[in-house]
Design an enzyme around this catalytic site. Structure first.
Site, PDB file in Angstrom:
ATOM      1  N   GLU A 295     -25.761  14.654  -2.030  1.00 40.00           N
ATOM      2  CA  GLU A 295     -27.609  14.875  -1.858  1.00 40.00           C
ATOM      3  C   GLU A 295     -28.387  14.739  -3.387  1.00 40.00           C
ATOM      4  O   GLU A 295     -28.692  13.953  -2.328  1.00 40.00           O
ATOM      5  CB  GLU A 295     -27.135  16.800  -2.203  1.00 40.00           C
ATOM      6  CG  GLU A 295     -27.492  16.999  -3.232  1.00 40.00           C
ATOM      7  CD  GLU A 295     -27.712  17.884  -3.371  1.00 40.00           C
ATOM      8  OE1 GLU A 295     -28.972  19.005  -3.241  1.00 40.00           O
ATOM      9  OE2 GLU A 295     -27.596  19.004  -4.116  1.00 40.00           O
TER      10      GLU A 295
ATOM     11  N   GLU B 111      -6.730   1.978 -13.485  1.00 43.37           N
ATOM     12  CA  GLU B 111      -6.403   3.286 -12.415  1.00 43.37           C
ATOM     13  C   GLU B 111      -5.136   2.896 -13.475  1.00 43.37           C
ATOM     14  O   GLU B 111      -4.845   4.327 -12.976  1.00 43.37           O
ATOM     15  CB  GLU B 111      -6.219   2.335 -11.401  1.00 43.37           C
ATOM     16  CG  GLU B 111      -7.498   2.494 -10.004  1.00 43.37           C
ATOM     17  CD  GLU B 111      -7.204   2.121  -8.675  1.00 43.37           C
ATOM     18  OE1 GLU B 111      -7.893   2.078  -7.562  1.00 43.37           O
ATOM     19  OE2 GLU B 111      -5.780   1.343  -8.505  1.00 43.37           O
TER      20      GLU B 111
ATOM     21  N   LYS C 277      -0.080   6.000  -5.894  1.00 46.98           N
ATOM     22  CA  LYS C 277      -1.018   4.973  -6.696  1.00 46.98           C
ATOM     23  C   LYS C 277      -2.779   6.478  -6.524  1.00 46.98           C
ATOM     24  O   LYS C 277      -2.669   7.281  -7.519  1.00 46.98           O
ATOM     25  CB  LYS C 277      -1.706   3.795  -6.653  1.00 46.98           C
ATOM     26  CG  LYS C 277      -3.616   3.454  -7.865  1.00 46.98           C
ATOM     27  CD  LYS C 277      -4.467   4.301  -7.085  1.00 46.98           C
ATOM     28  CE  LYS C 277      -5.086   3.859  -5.719  1.00 46.98           C
ATOM     29  NZ  LYS C 277      -5.439   2.407  -5.746  1.00 46.98           N
TER      30      LYS C 277
ATOM     31  N   CYS D 130       0.689  -1.682   0.114  1.00 48.98           N
ATOM     32  CA  CYS D 130      -0.382  -0.049  -0.053  1.00 48.98           C
ATOM     33  C   CYS D 130       0.901   1.585   0.068  1.00 48.98           C
ATOM     34  O   CYS D 130       0.663   2.384  -0.916  1.00 48.98           O
ATOM     35  CB  CYS D 130      -0.749  -0.283   0.992  1.00 48.98           C
ATOM     36  SG  CYS D 130      -1.964   2.151   1.255  1.00 48.98           S
TER      37      CYS D 130
ATOM     38  N   TYR E 210      -9.033  -4.130 -11.466  1.00 56.78           N
ATOM     39  CA  TYR E 210      -8.670  -2.516 -10.607  1.00 56.78           C
ATOM     40  C   TYR E 210      -7.824  -1.912 -11.200  1.00 56.78           C
ATOM     41  O   TYR E 210      -7.147  -0.394 -11.315  1.00 56.78           O
ATOM     42  CB  TYR E 210      -9.288  -2.222  -9.669  1.00 56.78           C
ATOM     43  CG  TYR E 210      -8.843  -2.502  -8.648  1.00 56.78           C
ATOM     44  CD1 TYR E 210      -7.671  -1.460  -7.703  1.00 56.78           C
ATOM     45  CD2 TYR E 210      -8.962  -3.987  -7.874  1.00 56.78           C
ATOM     46  CE1 TYR E 210      -6.961  -2.256  -6.494  1.00 56.78           C
ATOM     47  CE2 TYR E 210      -8.121  -4.343  -6.891  1.00 56.78           C
ATOM     48  CZ  TYR E 210      -7.269  -3.219  -6.261  1.00 56.78           C
ATOM     49  OH  TYR E 210      -6.357  -3.878  -5.731  1.00 56.78           O
TER      50      TYR E 210
ATOM     51  N   CYS F 274      -1.865   1.588  -2.936  1.00 62.01           N
ATOM     52  CA  CYS F 274      -2.665   3.115  -2.668  1.00 62.01           C
ATOM     53  C   CYS F 274      -1.875   4.181  -3.169  1.00 62.01           C
ATOM     54  O   CYS F 274      -2.621   5.562  -3.182  1.00 62.01           O
ATOM     55  CB  CYS F 274      -3.343   2.433  -1.398  1.00 62.01           C
ATOM     56  SG  CYS F 274      -3.736   1.238  -1.198  1.00 62.01           S
TER      57      CYS F 274
ATOM     58  N   HIS G 269     -27.022  21.549  -0.398  1.00 56.52           N
ATOM     59  CA  HIS G 269     -26.802  21.963  -1.597  1.00 56.52           C
ATOM     60  C   HIS G 269     -25.743  22.519  -1.976  1.00 56.52           C
ATOM     61  O   HIS G 269     -25.272  23.915  -0.722  1.00 56.52           O
ATOM     62  CB  HIS G 269     -28.316  22.011  -2.013  1.00 56.52           C
ATOM     63  CG  HIS G 269     -28.705  22.205  -3.267  1.00 56.52           C
ATOM     64  ND1 HIS G 269     -28.591  21.529  -3.925  1.00 56.52           N
ATOM     65  CD2 HIS G 269     -28.643  23.695  -4.089  1.00 56.52           C
ATOM     66  CE1 HIS G 269     -28.874  21.834  -5.267  1.00 56.52           C
ATOM     67  NE2 HIS G 269     -28.572  23.189  -5.041  1.00 56.52           N
TER      68      HIS G 269
END
Length: 871
Positions: free
Chosen positions: A851, A578, A441, A433, A574, A438, A846
């Site tokens: 939302e 990625e 990346k 990682c 993935y 992670c 908002h």
């Protein structure tokens, strides 16, 4: 001890005491011989004991504590009226009623009445059904002491003095124990429900007992000092069995598995000999039991059907501790064994547990000791291992586990060694990682997003005339500097917590022993009580000509010293999407070769939307092809490579020239070359993953595993960290909390991020059936995209609800900017049981992307249009 004057001819407390002790002795002998009538006999004994207490009157009781002679021990006629013992059924209710009346009028007690009642009790026990002999009223014992052969030790009558009224602390019925509840009268004896008046015999000094001061469940626990030795006994013949030896195959140490027997036949203890006295046989059994207790690190006396015993066995199994177990219901002399154990420990119930010769008690007390940490301390006494815990692998999960264990006061070592890639790449402490996963990346993903923001900036009024270009070397240097600081931080953290860090490759050589080999080939051996495997995974190669020689993987990409140029990404995981996404985002020519589907295991509707967006933004997809050869054409940084690929649907082949070929076809667990076969750890032959139970324990009790190498678990860094911390707390802090692998959120950091939590639509249909589900969905248009003129029907939101569970949200999916940030918040709500109604009741912020989930109205089943025409 105060001696009480007594006359053989007088009606005294002691004569009654001796007679009742004889009843107790005989009833216990009868109980072992025939279980069907023990209840009635014990009732007789209780009634006789009540009588003996009342015979002393107020004069003998006035100096005793109130609980010594309870006010109303038994109602008239009492609970003994249904005794099915024959003659005893007549005498027992009368005995109880008579004792109750005497309590209210204690002025005097006629000798004739007492003798008549004792005669009734004697007749009941002397009936042909019981075949027991009771002495006549005129018989007496020597020196005011009854030596009961059934118990193998003398029982001294209690003296009515406060100094001698102490009752040993014992565990009660109903607190995690199993026993035959034939009787239970309050106030009779030191053990609740016991017919033994007065304090019970103290435990012998061969072992210690645990004392739990304060309320139950308190974290404070201490070891009681051994009691003084009992009075010397006359020597008895030890027989043919050595002290500590198992008498035969039945009274053995059965390691966690009930003993199997032929149909219709019970296990039997070897007979001590017919010519031997009962007390000698009992003494020999005691020696054998003490041998088991002293000769085993953990000794559990249990019954195979007892749920509390099963809980204790599971506890020791989860701790990786080997237990020796004797199932009392599977040996013929199990009742005898349980009686001798009750003499030794003052505990009549199972499970009865000893750890390093210390009597833990039963189920509840063992769990209390586990929660307070005392059990772990006892288990580690006289440890022959150098470390309490060795963690193999210095990734996120391994470091989390090691540091948590060190915080809890354990001696911990971390073995971490990065085997260089075929291209020679290696890295520091922290695992995939931090170094090649992670962290770099996400930073490269951010670099690509900034490129898109630069294009949008002109629409927001930013003017710049010179051409903006990306510098790969600058980006790599900055990212590697950051990773280096993280590596140093991990090493510093281990040093502060006194965790030993060894940069060597670990390989098991035997049980509890591991070999550590450093870069120079020097070997060192270490031992530990427990091991945690956190070795992680490494990228898989194709197994075709030129793959390892000329291709790179994600292990190489994030520290690649030159810009990769025109790149072929092989794979549809993935990692592939990625990497292909951010390489295209910084302006490179990228092609992704896909064998079958995108993002296997994810929601396929969302996966196709991810791929569609990438295609619209310059990424080329070559579907249904696999490479069969990689040929090197020119050297350089980068060089030139020719890739030959074959169709998965026919004989078609294609060739293309690329500067870099990046393989992202999956990952392999690093479990095949660490000696697991030498200690018997099971490994999935195909995947290399390790099967574990719900507490991350392998089939070898002292070996655990966390992280990506677990079979059937999610391969995510936060999961490994959480599992590692909780594992350390369970092993060393008495915690029972397990890692929850349900509703774990994750995000794929493609150019348009995809976040999800819970089930994919395909999995939800498989589990709950389509007719039981309602899927709410819509496109949405982020406000930031409006002025920039980006597509208004690209971002997408979807929730999957179970109609027959209050419309509970079982799947959450979002495709849009900052999808990871959105998903993290909703994941917490899903852990709390989020429903569609609760979403509707929530007022959104908002204008935000999140939302949209508070205003979802259109279902897939309705077929209504979901395209957006404004904000």
């Amino acid at each position: 001890m105060v001696k009480t004057a007594r006359s053989p001819s007088s009606w005294s407390f002691w004569s009654w005491w001796e007679k009742c002790q004889t009843l107790i002795q005989k009833s216990h002998k009868y109980n072992i011989a025939n279980d069907n009538e023990c209840k009635g006999l014990r009732m007789v004994v209780v009634a006789a004991t009540l009588l003996a207490r009342r015979c002393t009157g107020r004069r003998a009781a006035r100096d005793a504590p109130a609980d010594r002679f309870p006010r109303d021990p038994l109602p008239p006629g009492g609970r003994f009226e249904k005794c099915a013992l024959g003659p005893a059924a007549v005498g027992v209710p009368k005995a109880a009623e008579w004792a109750h009346q005497r309590e209210r009028n204690p002025a005097g007690l006629h000798r004739k009445s007492g003798d008549r009642l004792l005669g009734r009790l004697r007749n009941a026990l002397n009936s042909p059904k019981s075949s027991l002999a009771i002495p006549s009223p005129g018989s007496s014992s020597k020196g005011g002491r009854v030596t009961t052969g059934a118990f193998g030790r003398g029982i001294t009558p209690p003296v009515c003095s406060r100094a001698s009224q102490g009752t040993p602390e014992t565990e009660g019925i109903g607190e995690g124990h199993c026993e035959k509840r034939a009787w239970q009268v309050p106030g009779l004896g030191g053990v609740r429900g016991s017919p033994f008046p007065g304090p019970l015999p103290a435990a012998p000094p061969a072992f210690r007992s645990l004392n739990f001061p304060g309320k139950a469940g308190s974290d404070t626990a201490a070891l009681a000092q051994p009691p003084p030795p009992p009075p010397p006994r006359a020597p008895t013949s030890p027989g043919s069995v050595k002290v500590g030896a198992v008498p035969n195959r039945r009274l053995g140490s059965v390691r966690g598995v009930p003993m199997s027997l032929p149909p219709g036949r019970r296990a039997r203890l070897s007979s001590p000999g017919t010519g031997r006295s009962f007390s000698e046989a009992r003494e020999e059994l005691r020696r054998r039991l003490m041998g088991l207790i002293e000769g085993n690190r953990v000794m559990i006396f249990s019954k195979s059907y007892c749920p509390h015993s099963a809980r204790v066995k599971d506890l020791f199994s989860s701790l990786g501790v080997e237990c020796n177990i004797l199932e009392l219901d599977q040996v013929d002399d199990g009742a005898n064994v349980q009686e001798v154990l009750s003499e030794i420990t003052n505990q009549r119930t199972v499970p009865n547990i000893f750890v390093n010769k210390v009597h833990m008690g039963g189920c509840d007390r063992t769990f209390q000791a586990h929660q307070s940490g005392l059990l772990q301390k006892l288990l580690q006494e006289d440890s022959a291992y150098e470390y309490d815990l060795i963690v193999v692998g210095g990734g996120s999960g391994g470091l989390a586990c090691a540091q948590e264990a060190a915080i809890l006061g354990k001696k911990v070592m971390v073995l971490d060694f990065v085997v260089p890639t075929p291209q020679g790449t290696s890295w520091g402490l922290g695992g995939t990682c931090v170094n090649v996963g992670c962290v770099p990346k996400k930073l490269m993903h951010q670099a690509a997003l900034l490129g898109q923001e630069l294009k949008d900036a002109r629409k927001f009024g930013w003017e710049y005339s010179h051409q903006v270009k990306h510098n790969w070397e600058t980006m790599i240097e900055a990212i590697q500097n950051h990773i280096g600081s993280l590596n140093w931080g991990y090493r510093l953290s281990l040093r502060e917590k006194a965790v030993t860090y060894v940069n060597s490759y670990g390989e098991f050589v035997e049980h509890h022993k591991i070999k550590a080999t450093n870069r120079k080939g020097q070997e060192t051996y270490y031992t530990a009580g427990k091991f945690v495997l956190a070795t992680g995974q490494r990228p898989r190669y194709l197994g075709i000509p030129g793959d390892k020689e000329y291709c790179i993987t994600s292990d190489d990409l994030f520290s690649l010293p030159y810009c990769p140029g025109k790149t072929l990404v092989v794979g549809a995981s993935y990692v592939a999407l990625e990497c292909g996404g951010f390489l295209a985002g910084i302006g490179l020519d990228v092609t992704i070769m896909v064998r079958s589907i995108l993002l296997r295991g994810f929601d396929q509707e969302m996966a196709e939307k991810v791929g569609s967006y990438m295609e619209q933004h310059g990424v080329k997809f070559l579907r249904k092809f696999v490479p069969v050869m990689v040929q090197h054409l020119d050297k350089g940084s980068p060089g030139k490579l020719k890739v030959v690929a074959k169709s998965t649907e026919g004989p078609e082949t294609i060739e293309e020239i690329y500067n870099t070929v990046l393989l992202a076809i999956g990952r392999e667990s690093c479990t095949r070359k660490i000696g697991l076969e030498k200690i018997g750890v099971k490994v999935n032959e195909k995947s290399g993953k390790i099967p574990v139970n719900d507490v991350e324990q392998t089939n070898v009790p002292y070996v655990y595993a966390v992280g990506d190498i677990l079979e059937g678990k999610l391969e995510l860094t936060p999961i490994a960290i959480q599992a590692g911390k909780l594992l350390a707390r369970r092993l060393f802090a008495g915690s029972l909390e397990k890692c929850d692998y349900v509703n774990v959120p994750t995000t794929v950091f493609t150019p348009l991020e995809y976040g999800c939590c819970g089930l994919s639509e395909e999995k939800a249909i498989e589990v709950h059936r389509k007719e039981n589900l309602e899927v709410y969905h819509t496109f949405f248009w982020p406000l930031e995209w409006t002025v920039a003129g980006r597509d208004n029907n690209t971002c997408y939101a979807k929730i999957i609800c179970n109609k027959f569970d209050n419309d509970r949200v079982i799947g959450f999916h979002v495709l849009g900017p900052n999808a990871g940030e959105i998903t993290q918040g909703f994941a917490a709500a899903m852990k709390c049981g989020l429903t569609k109604q609760q979403l509707d009741d929530t007022i959104g912020i908002h204008p935000t992307c999140g939302e949209v989930f508070t205003t979802l109205e259109i279902t897939k089943s309705s077929g209504l249009d979901i395209t957006q025409k404004g904000c």
